[in-house]
Design an enzyme around this catalytic site. Structure first.
Site, PDB file in Angstrom:
ATOM      1  CG  PHE A 131     -74.109  -8.406  35.721  1.00 50.22           C
ATOM      2  CD1 PHE A 131     -74.460  -9.265  34.685  1.00 50.22           C
ATOM      3  CD2 PHE A 131     -73.374  -7.272  35.408  1.00 50.22           C
ATOM      4  CE1 PHE A 131     -74.092  -9.001  33.379  1.00 50.22           C
ATOM      5  CE2 PHE A 131     -73.007  -6.987  34.101  1.00 50.22           C
ATOM      6  CZ  PHE A 131     -73.369  -7.861  33.084  1.00 50.22           C
ATOM      7  CD  GLN A 132     -69.863  -8.304  33.408  1.00 51.20           C
ATOM      8  OE1 GLN A 132     -69.337  -7.307  33.883  1.00 51.20           O
ATOM      9  NE2 GLN A 132     -69.885  -8.548  32.091  1.00 51.20           N
ATOM     10  CE  LYS A 181     -68.820   0.353  39.695  1.00 50.55           C
ATOM     11  NZ  LYS A 181     -69.831   0.266  38.633  1.00 50.55           N
ATOM     12  CG  MET A 494     -45.784 -29.567  17.938  1.00 51.51           C
ATOM     13  SD  MET A 494     -44.164 -30.191  17.454  1.00 51.51           S
ATOM     14  CE  MET A 494     -43.108 -28.815  17.853  1.00 51.51           C
TER      15      MET A 494
HETATM   16  C1  FAD Z   1     -43.735 -27.164  21.536  1.00 53.66           C
HETATM   17  C2  FAD Z   1     -42.748 -27.068  22.654  1.00 53.66           C
HETATM   18  C3  FAD Z   1     -41.559 -27.757  22.585  1.00 53.66           C
HETATM   19  C4  FAD Z   1     -40.598 -27.628  23.576  1.00 53.66           C
HETATM   20  N1  FAD Z   1     -39.393 -28.240  23.411  1.00 53.66           N
HETATM   21  C5  FAD Z   1     -38.380 -27.935  24.251  1.00 53.66           C
HETATM   22  C6  FAD Z   1     -37.052 -28.387  24.002  1.00 53.66           C
HETATM   23  O1  FAD Z   1     -36.780 -29.073  23.028  1.00 53.66           O
HETATM   24  N2  FAD Z   1     -36.076 -28.011  24.854  1.00 53.66           N
HETATM   25  C7  FAD Z   1     -36.330 -27.228  25.940  1.00 53.66           C
HETATM   26  O2  FAD Z   1     -35.409 -26.881  26.650  1.00 53.66           O
HETATM   27  N3  FAD Z   1     -37.579 -26.821  26.220  1.00 53.66           N
HETATM   28  C8  FAD Z   1     -38.596 -27.142  25.393  1.00 53.66           C
HETATM   29  N4  FAD Z   1     -39.854 -26.662  25.665  1.00 53.66           N
HETATM   30  C9  FAD Z   1     -40.064 -25.846  26.864  1.00 53.66           C
HETATM   31  C10 FAD Z   1     -40.313 -26.673  28.113  1.00 53.66           C
HETATM   32  O3  FAD Z   1     -41.664 -27.055  28.126  1.00 53.66           O
HETATM   33  C11 FAD Z   1     -39.999 -25.856  29.394  1.00 53.66           C
HETATM   34  O4  FAD Z   1     -40.744 -24.689  29.415  1.00 53.66           O
HETATM   35  C12 FAD Z   1     -38.542 -25.458  29.489  1.00 53.66           C
HETATM   36  O5  FAD Z   1     -37.698 -26.509  29.119  1.00 53.66           O
HETATM   37  C13 FAD Z   1     -38.208 -25.039  30.903  1.00 53.66           C
HETATM   38  O6  FAD Z   1     -37.021 -24.313  30.891  1.00 53.66           O
HETATM   39  P1  FAD Z   1     -36.107 -24.144  32.163  1.00 53.66           P
HETATM   40  O7  FAD Z   1     -35.728 -25.479  32.715  1.00 53.66           O
HETATM   41  O8  FAD Z   1     -35.024 -23.233  31.773  1.00 53.66           O
HETATM   42  O9  FAD Z   1     -37.037 -23.552  33.280  1.00 53.66           O
HETATM   43  P2  FAD Z   1     -37.887 -22.227  33.459  1.00 53.66           P
HETATM   44  O10 FAD Z   1     -39.310 -22.560  33.286  1.00 53.66           O
HETATM   45  O11 FAD Z   1     -37.359 -21.086  32.697  1.00 53.66           O
HETATM   46  O12 FAD Z   1     -37.674 -22.047  35.003  1.00 53.66           O
HETATM   47  C14 FAD Z   1     -36.680 -21.271  35.522  1.00 53.66           C
HETATM   48  C15 FAD Z   1     -36.063 -21.900  36.751  1.00 53.66           C
HETATM   49  O13 FAD Z   1     -35.137 -20.946  37.246  1.00 53.66           O
HETATM   50  C16 FAD Z   1     -35.449 -20.597  38.569  1.00 53.66           C
HETATM   51  N5  FAD Z   1     -35.168 -19.180  38.744  1.00 53.66           N
HETATM   52  C17 FAD Z   1     -35.920 -18.109  38.398  1.00 53.66           C
HETATM   53  N6  FAD Z   1     -35.303 -16.978  38.710  1.00 53.66           N
HETATM   54  C18 FAD Z   1     -34.120 -17.327  39.264  1.00 53.66           C
HETATM   55  C19 FAD Z   1     -33.035 -16.595  39.806  1.00 53.66           C
HETATM   56  N7  FAD Z   1     -33.025 -15.253  39.831  1.00 53.66           N
HETATM   57  N8  FAD Z   1     -31.985 -17.278  40.310  1.00 53.66           N
HETATM   58  C20 FAD Z   1     -31.983 -18.647  40.303  1.00 53.66           C
HETATM   59  N9  FAD Z   1     -32.978 -19.382  39.803  1.00 53.66           N
HETATM   60  C21 FAD Z   1     -34.038 -18.723  39.292  1.00 53.66           C
HETATM   61  C22 FAD Z   1     -36.892 -20.946  38.772  1.00 53.66           C
HETATM   62  O14 FAD Z   1     -37.143 -21.216  40.127  1.00 53.66           O
HETATM   63  C23 FAD Z   1     -37.047 -22.170  37.874  1.00 53.66           C
HETATM   64  O15 FAD Z   1     -36.697 -23.347  38.551  1.00 53.66           O
HETATM   65  C24 FAD Z   1     -40.850 -26.819  24.694  1.00 53.66           C
HETATM   66  C25 FAD Z   1     -42.061 -26.159  24.798  1.00 53.66           C
HETATM   67  C26 FAD Z   1     -43.007 -26.257  23.787  1.00 53.66           C
HETATM   68  C27 FAD Z   1     -44.278 -25.505  23.909  1.00 53.66           C
HETATM   69  C1  TPP Z   2     -54.157 -22.949  23.115  1.00 54.36           C
HETATM   70  C2  TPP Z   2     -53.525 -24.192  22.607  1.00 54.36           C
HETATM   71  N1  TPP Z   2     -54.295 -25.161  22.070  1.00 54.36           N
HETATM   72  C3  TPP Z   2     -53.732 -26.289  21.578  1.00 54.36           C
HETATM   73  C4  TPP Z   2     -52.379 -26.473  21.629  1.00 54.36           C
HETATM   74  C5  TPP Z   2     -51.736 -27.761  21.086  1.00 54.36           C
HETATM   75  N2  TPP Z   2     -50.868 -27.440  19.959  1.00 54.36           N
HETATM   76  C6  TPP Z   2     -49.532 -27.315  20.088  1.00 54.36           C
HETATM   77  S1  TPP Z   2     -48.779 -26.894  18.685  1.00 54.36           S
HETATM   78  C7  TPP Z   2     -50.222 -26.895  17.834  1.00 54.36           C
HETATM   79  C8  TPP Z   2     -50.267 -26.572  16.385  1.00 54.36           C
HETATM   80  C9  TPP Z   2     -49.887 -25.177  16.093  1.00 54.36           C
HETATM   81  O1  TPP Z   2     -50.167 -24.900  14.749  1.00 54.36           O
HETATM   82  P1  TPP Z   2     -49.546 -23.632  14.038  1.00 54.36           P
HETATM   83  O2  TPP Z   2     -49.769 -22.429  14.847  1.00 54.36           O
HETATM   84  O3  TPP Z   2     -50.037 -23.598  12.633  1.00 54.36           O
HETATM   85  O4  TPP Z   2     -48.005 -23.929  14.101  1.00 54.36           O
HETATM   86  P2  TPP Z   2     -47.101 -25.018  13.331  1.00 54.36           P
HETATM   87  O5  TPP Z   2     -46.900 -26.141  14.281  1.00 54.36           O
HETATM   88  O6  TPP Z   2     -47.831 -25.430  12.105  1.00 54.36           O
HETATM   89  O7  TPP Z   2     -45.851 -24.300  13.038  1.00 54.36           O
HETATM   90  C10 TPP Z   2     -51.285 -27.244  18.675  1.00 54.36           C
HETATM   91  C11 TPP Z   2     -52.681 -27.371  18.236  1.00 54.36           C
HETATM   92  C12 TPP Z   2     -51.623 -25.444  22.222  1.00 54.36           C
HETATM   93  N3  TPP Z   2     -50.298 -25.546  22.373  1.00 54.36           N
HETATM   94  N4  TPP Z   2     -52.220 -24.310  22.668  1.00 54.36           N
END
Ligand code: FAD
Ligand code: TPP
Ligand code: MG
Lengths: 582, 155
Positions: A131-132, A181, A494
């Site tokens: 279970f679980q 557990k 988005m």
């Molecule tokens: C809708 C959406 C849109 C996005 N658009 C953008 C965008 O336009 N621009 C953008 O930049 N991102 C965007 N992202 C985020 C993107 O997906 C990545 O998460 C992000 O760019 C990663 O950032 P980072 O390179 O700083 O790495 P992080 O994920 O922050 O990684 C950190 C790095 O630093 C290293 N590190 C950790 N600790 C230390 C330490 N103490 N010393 C040295 N190194 C260390 C790690 O090993 C790793 O390589 C978006 C995300 C979403 C959900």
């Molecule tokens: C758990 C999860 N499911 C689906 C997505 C894909 N996704 C990225 S942005 C987005 C829309 C988000 O809608 P809302 O929260 O209304 O934000 P808005 O873009 O309208 O500001 C979706 C469905 C995701 N990022 N995370």
């Protein structure tokens, strides 16, 4: 000794020994106390009842009962992001563990130090489809830094010590400790190790001196230098040396989504965010620089776009990262430096014994100012409907830039990142790598528990907020005065944006209908609800929320322009200089 | 690596999760029972091999890693082949086993089981050298490797 005792007396012997021995459940609690844990986010169930019984008897830490395990993990995660300490979550076996998985993967992608304790069925029942029962170690293996199944109570304390050590050191990450557990019931003597040493795990923090020297030289020789600051600068407490280096050299600084706040955003040296929704000036400078210093950033696909396009311009790259596997993963670098940002930058500062080429730097800044003059963040400020950007700007103004801002995922997340100017690290808390909708509200809870006197907001969308809205109840129980800023565009914005740009406006399933009356919903949970529909009401409503309702959770439903898009945008697979501007 | 339950699945999981290819993987405890040694044969561009190296090193259970193809090394694999051995083919089969320095370790009226060690190429060559229709069953262990000369992998 025990083996000399005849069988009939064994029971007696054990019960007298129990005075000095602790149960596994007690040991878990003692370990958490020893680690200085002050908050545990969790949800009980059969497999962890012994642990919960011990929680009842202690007051070394506070337990926050969430309404869904995913929220416990996000809250612990944001607790860690906002404090730098290891976050702790506790869930039961089976569905408790599977509900936690999204939270664990979220933390893993963003390198967040966290220990997640999961209950497991008794050791004798493992593998029996009990279970679980789920194979928690198996399910979580690809999304943890490490995980453990504790099979013997005598290994428990040491395993807990290792879990905290692994989570917090090197490249941080979540560690799962799965405890059957019976292990929480069995007893043994308790000794919490002072330190751990593991022959198989020795993260480096000090960078190679020769490489650092070489980097310092390269920076001084640069004509078009650029600092590219990532999440590692925040995680590794590197904000101070980043600032010192940038100021000493006078170089432009840009950040990833995860690095925001390491360098103060209002500073003129700051070019803003890079990447898919980054600024024109940051992306153009990134593309055209001749020496790039990457500081705890991983050349993500959302940051550099198409690596081939990025590689078209010749530039030399210095990359500081604590994780060697982040280096030369997507882009070849010239000077790799494996080490912790704070140490490496501090050493690098000492190695900089000259001044950069002033003439070249001046010309470079002149070019950057031309890019900046594009004013890529402009939007229609005279719009008769509320523009989401205007809400974030007003929020920035009303909070004086001092709030902790948690975000969900979507357009609102990008607007929050673009228009709230972070002055300090660890204030901007969002899910970047996994992009987990539903992260925002539980994250705000974690922050509010850690910083009871600070303003905490959750910027969200009507899609995202409904993915963990049940946590409004947890917020009520703990009187968390979070301000929920709902940028309600009535669409999965988005998704809608991509459909508009890339799918010829076929809006497949991106319109959210039958939304609840959020004011009534907030009130039903015992909070304050507000609906804001006119641009002129935005700022007064925010002021009211932060003054009159300072100590209450206010759910602010801003009805925003459903057709607004996030600009600039680099379409997936395109290069940094191929931005769509407004 | 640590001789821990789950260590093997961490390695195997890493390869599948990141889309690296595994040609073979062998593992067994060493003379120190707390350690096991694994030989992985993989293929990829220099960049991919570099990432595989780094990602493996990152696994908490992995203690030390050596890319044997960086230097001269020895590869050995064990194969057991059950072949049909009847009529004039029976003698021929024994001759082939001898040429490849195989041992016949089990015999029935109709079959031989041949034990063969060598590098992967040699084992494949043997299978290609004998009459394919005579092959009843094969089992191969995958490659184990060790560096030549003084170079050792020890912790
Ligand atoms: C809708 C959406 C849109 C996005 N658009 C953008 C965008 O336009 N621009 C953008 O930049 N991102 C965007 N992202 C985020 C993107 O997906 C990545 O998460 C992000 O760019 C990663 O950032 P980072 O390179 O700083 O790495 P992080 O994920 O922050 O990684 C950190 C790095 O630093 C290293 N590190 C950790 N600790 C230390 C330490 N103490 N010393 C040295 N190194 C260390 C790690 O090993 C790793 O390589 C978006 C995300 C979403 C959900
Ligand atoms: C758990 C999860 N499911 C689906 C997505 C894909 N996704 C990225 S942005 C987005 C829309 C988000 O809608 P809302 O929260 O209304 O934000 P808005 O873009 O309208 O500001 C979706 C469905 C995701 N990022 N995370
Ligand atoms: Mg929306």
């Amino acid at each position: 000794m025990k083996s000399l005792v005849l069988a009939p007396f064994q029971h007696l012997v054990c019960s007298t020994m129990a005075d000095t021995e602790l149960t596994g459940a007690e040991i878990v609690i003692r370990c958490l106390h020893a680690e200085g844990v002050k908050h545990v986010f969790g949800y009980p169930g059969g497999a962890v009842l012994n642990i919960y019984d011990e929680i009842y008897k202690q007051d070394g830490f506070k337990h926050i009962l969430v309404r869904h395990e995913q929220a416990a993990v996000h809250a612990a995660d944001a607790y860690a992001r906002s404090t730098g300490q290891v976050g702790v979550a506790l869930v039961t076996s089976g569905p408790g563990a599977t509900n936690a998985v999204t939270g664990i993967a979220t933390a893993y992608m963003d390198s967040i130090p966290m220990v997640v304790i999961t209950g497991q069925v008794p050791t004798a029942a493992i593998g029996m489809d009990a279970f679980q029962e789920v194979d928690t170690v198996g399910i979580t293996r690809p999304c943890v830094k490490h995980n453990f199944l504790v099979k013997d109570v005598r290994e428990l304390a040491e395993t807990m010590k290792k879990a905290f050590y692994i989570a917090a050191t090197g490249r941080p990450g979540p560690v799962v400790v799965d405890i059957p557990k019976d292990v929480t019931q069995n007893t043994c003597a308790f000794v919490y190790p002072e330190s751990v040493s593991m022959r198989s795990y020795n993260p480096t923090s000090k960078g190679h001196t020769g490489q650092i020297k070489k980097a310092a030289q390269m920076l001084l020789e640069a004509k078009r230098p650029m600092l590219y600051v990532g999440g590692g600068a925040v995680l590794g407490n590197g904000a101070e040396p980043v600032r010192a280096l940038a100021r000493k050299l006078g170089f432009p600084v840009a950040s990833t989504l995860m690095g925001l706040g390491a360098f103060p955003e209002p500073d003129p040296q700051n070019l803003g965010m890079l990447g898919m929704h980054g600024t024109y000036e940051a992306n153009m400078a990134m593309q055209h620089c001749d020496v790039l210093l990457a500081i705890g950033a991983r050349f993500d696909d959302r940051v550099i776009g198409n690596p081939k396009h990025f590689g078209k311009e010749a530039r030399r790259i210095i990359h500081i990262d604590v994780d060697p596997s982040s280096i030369s993963k997507r882009v070849r670098v010239d000077v790799p430096i494996v080490g912790a940002v704070d140490q490496v930058l501090t050493d690098m500062l000492k190695q900089i014994d000259g001044v950069p080429d002033a003439t070249a730097l001046k010309a470079w800044w002149a070019q950057i100012e031309l890019w900046r003059a594009q004013d890529c963040m402009k939007y229609d400020r005279a719009s008769p409907v509320i523009k989401p950007q205007a809400v974030v700007e007003a929020l920035y103004k009303v909070t004086g830039g001092a709030a902790f801002v948690a975000s969900d995922v979507g357009q609102h997340q990008m607007w929050a990142a673009q228009y709230y100017k972070f002055n300090e690290p660890r204030r901007w808390i969002n899910s970047g790598g996994l992009g987990t909708m539903g992260f925002g509200l539980p994250a705000a809870m974690g922050i509010a528990m850690a910083h009871p006197d600070a303003p905490v907001v959750c910027i969200t969308g009507e899609g995202s907020i409904q993915m963990n809205i049940q946590e409004l109840s947890t917020c009520k129980e703990h009187k968390l005065p979070i301000k929920v800023i709902l940028l309600n565009n009535g669409v999965l914005g988005m998704v809608r944006q991509w459909q508009e740009f890339f799918y010829e406006e076929r809006y497949s399933e991106s319109y959210v209908t039958s939304l609840p009356d959020f004011t009534m919903l907030a009130e039903a949970y015992g909070h304050v609800g507000m609906k804001i529909e006119r641009p002129e009401d935005v700022e007064p409503a925010l002021i009211k929320a932060f003054t009159e309702h300072k100590d209450e959770l206010v759910f602010m439903n801003f009805i925003t322009d459903p057709r607004e898009n996030v600009y600039p945008m680099i379409p997936a697979g395109k290069g940094l200089s191929e931005m769509i501007l407004i | 690596m640590e001789n821990e339950a789950g260590a093997l699945s961490r390695v195997a999981g890493l390869f599948s999760a990141r889309g690296y290819n595994i040609e073979s993987l062998t593992v067994a405890p060493t003379e120190d029972a707390t350690l096991s040694r694994m030989t992985i044969v993989t293929r990829g561009s220099d960049d991919v091999i570099e990432q595989i190296n780094k990602q493996l090193n990152k696994l908490v259970d992995v203690i030390k890693l050596q890319d044997l193809s960086d230097g001269s090394h020895i590869e050995r694999e064990l194969m057991l082949v059950k072949v049909r051995a009847v009529g004039e083919g029976r003698e021929e089969m024994k001759r082939m086993a001898d040429i490849f320095r195989g041992n016949i370790i089990d015999v029935t009226e109709k079959s031989y089981t041949i034990e063969l060690t060598g590098d992967g190429k040699k084992l494949t060559a043997f299978l290609e050298a004998i009459d394919p229709s005579a092959i009843l069953e094969t089992v191969r262990t995958g490659t184990s490797g060790i560096a030549r000369g003084e170079r050792i992998l020890k912790i």
